[in-house]
Design an enzyme around this catalytic site. Sequence first.
Site, short mmCIF file in Angstrom:
data_model
loop_
_atom_site.label_atom_id
_atom_site.label_comp_id
_atom_site.label_asym_id
_atom_site.label_seq_id
_atom_site.Cartn_x
_atom_site.Cartn_y
_atom_site.Cartn_z
N HIS A 47 57.60 -36.97 76.47
CA HIS A 47 58.77 -36.14 76.74
C HIS A 47 58.42 -34.65 76.83
CE1 HIS A 47 58.41 -36.22 72.31
NE2 HIS A 47 58.83 -34.96 72.38
N TYR A 63 63.58 -34.33 76.46
CA TYR A 63 63.98 -35.17 77.58
C TYR A 63 62.73 -35.82 78.17
CZ TYR A 63 68.63 -33.08 77.52
OH TYR A 63 69.88 -32.68 77.14
N THR A 64 62.82 -37.11 78.44
CA THR A 64 61.71 -37.83 79.05
C THR A 64 61.84 -37.76 80.57
OG1 THR A 64 61.65 -39.37 77.20
CG2 THR A 64 60.51 -40.03 79.20
N CYS A 216 65.61 -47.46 72.75
CA CYS A 216 66.06 -46.07 72.84
C CYS A 216 67.55 -46.02 73.13
CB CYS A 216 65.28 -45.32 73.93
SG CYS A 216 65.54 -43.54 73.90
#
Length: 242
Positions: A47, A63-64, A216
């Site tokens: 990320h 944020y990935t 996730c």
Amino acid sequence: MDTITRIKTITPSPYPLTAILADTHDTKTFRFNLPADATLDMLPGDHLYVHATIDGKSVKRPYTPSSLPGTTGFFDLTVKRYETGVISKYLHDQRVGDTVLMSGPRQGGHWVDGMAKKVGFVAGGTGITPMISIIRWILTKRLDAEQFLVFANKTEADIIFRNEWERDVRAHPNFHCYHVLEEPPVGWPEGTGRITADILRRHLPPPGPETVLFLCGPPPMTNSLEEILRGLGYPEKSVILP
């Protein structure tokens, strides 16, 4: 032979925003520019941190990237707008030509080639973003791994990347996808309500030495599902949280 530059920064660096794609009613994919010969130095599932100053305070959120790792010239972030999400609202207010500060990539729970023959993904909402990176990687590289995605959302309109999931199911016999909706439409043929032990038992690969699971989503969901997965016999080390 051209040399690829692999980018990783500790301090926040500016990235120009070059395109914005609406994915759902409240989710957009933001494309950021990289030099033509550069890529992010990351494995699938790692990320970035997005940095901003909001109301005089410095804030950052992870944020990935949803784009395929190794892509040169750009990367994508797919972000759902939350009323309580200071950075998600900040990103949704940006326009093409603006720059956004980011640092990383940082290592998270990521995919490493050869780590499993059967890969399960359990995602809620925007918890899908590390999954899309890994799924795209495995399919694009034609790795010997069968993939099983269980994806929970509130409504049908909230399903991010839905067209891609449908294409992948048609094009790749080793990719399976099952949707669960809290508020399904009449006649919805897949899961309803919340993800249950029975859904996981039926739609994930069974526990075993060649199985890993990526999990996730919102913390209450992941906490509950971690306990359920333990009860189904998945060892703790086989459940990875990106």
